[in-house]
Design an enzyme around this catalytic site. Sequence first.
Site, short mmCIF file in Angstrom:
data_model
loop_
_atom_site.label_atom_id
_atom_site.label_comp_id
_atom_site.label_asym_id
_atom_site.label_seq_id
_atom_site.Cartn_x
_atom_site.Cartn_y
_atom_site.Cartn_z
CB ILE A 1 -8.19 1.85 -2.67
CG1 ILE A 1 -9.18 1.87 -3.83
CG2 ILE A 1 -8.91 2.17 -1.36
CD1 ILE A 1 -10.18 0.73 -3.79
CG ASP A 2 -2.44 4.97 0.34
OD1 ASP A 2 -2.33 4.09 1.21
OD2 ASP A 2 -1.61 5.89 0.19
CB SER A 3 -5.43 2.45 4.46
OG SER A 3 -4.06 2.06 4.53
#
Length: 309
Positions: free
Chosen positions: A182-184
């Site tokens: 999960i990458d902002s």
Amino acid sequence: MKIYLDVIWLLNFCFDALLLLLTAFILKRHVKKRRLVGGAFIGSSIVLLMFTPFSPIVEHPAGKLAFSVVIVVVTFGFKRFRFFFQNLFSFYFATFLMGGGIIGAHSLLQSNSIVQNGVMITNQTGFGDPISWLFIVGGFPALWFFSKRRIEDIETKNIQYEERVSVQADLGSQTLHVRGLIDSGNQLYDPLTKTPVMIIYIDKLEPIFGTAETMIIRNTDPLEAIEQLDDSFRFLDKMRLIPYRGVGQQNQFLLCVKPDHVTIMTKEEMISADKCLIGISTTKLSADGEFDAIIHPKMLSGKAVKHVS
């Protein structure tokens, strides 16, 4: 003062249904339509009972609480007490949220609509001022959508970034399993449909696409790849081109495929994230092979299909 009971009942039925939908959205619960209709009908029946000898009961706080319990149980069912109280408190939260918004908008606009004993009516004689009815009919759904979007924004901000998850994507009759991050920093959307895009390394898609098609995608520009893939490629109708702009780069295109179904498995729950696209990366995403996909944080706002206890 004339009171059009059927109109008031219909409005409250719709409002109760929207409140229950908002509650389900907050909790990521899947609600069957017949249960939703049943819960909304019970909630709106208070309007009818207010004009009967049972009026003192339904207007009493204990009576309102009893109605709330019945509404929640009919709509969401009863599995265990923790499940029940989550539903009940979230239903009250949604009710207070919407009620506070309506009161605030009423004070701001000085509308002639009022809330009396939990029932929304107008102060006008007869059918009511068209402006006040327009406020009720238009204002409540508008506030509902506004609240829903704000809750989505809060959920997105509360996501634990850099978390590793397992992803299962169904394409046709085949299933893809990858490890995702999960990458902002992944804020890639389809500009037309606002569909979030997750990125997957092409090697993971080769068993599904086929060797020849994978070579075309790997070695050619996305625009040329679309032209070179012929009708024998069974996923051709699911392919999309998404424009994007990298840091210090001009506008480019990313080749994507539309999955049939996507499930994300975190430490706490399994999330259905069907509204997404799979962007195809021709370069390895992790040098040490810890993950094969970059997950868009918005995808974790989907419905939880299972909670891990």
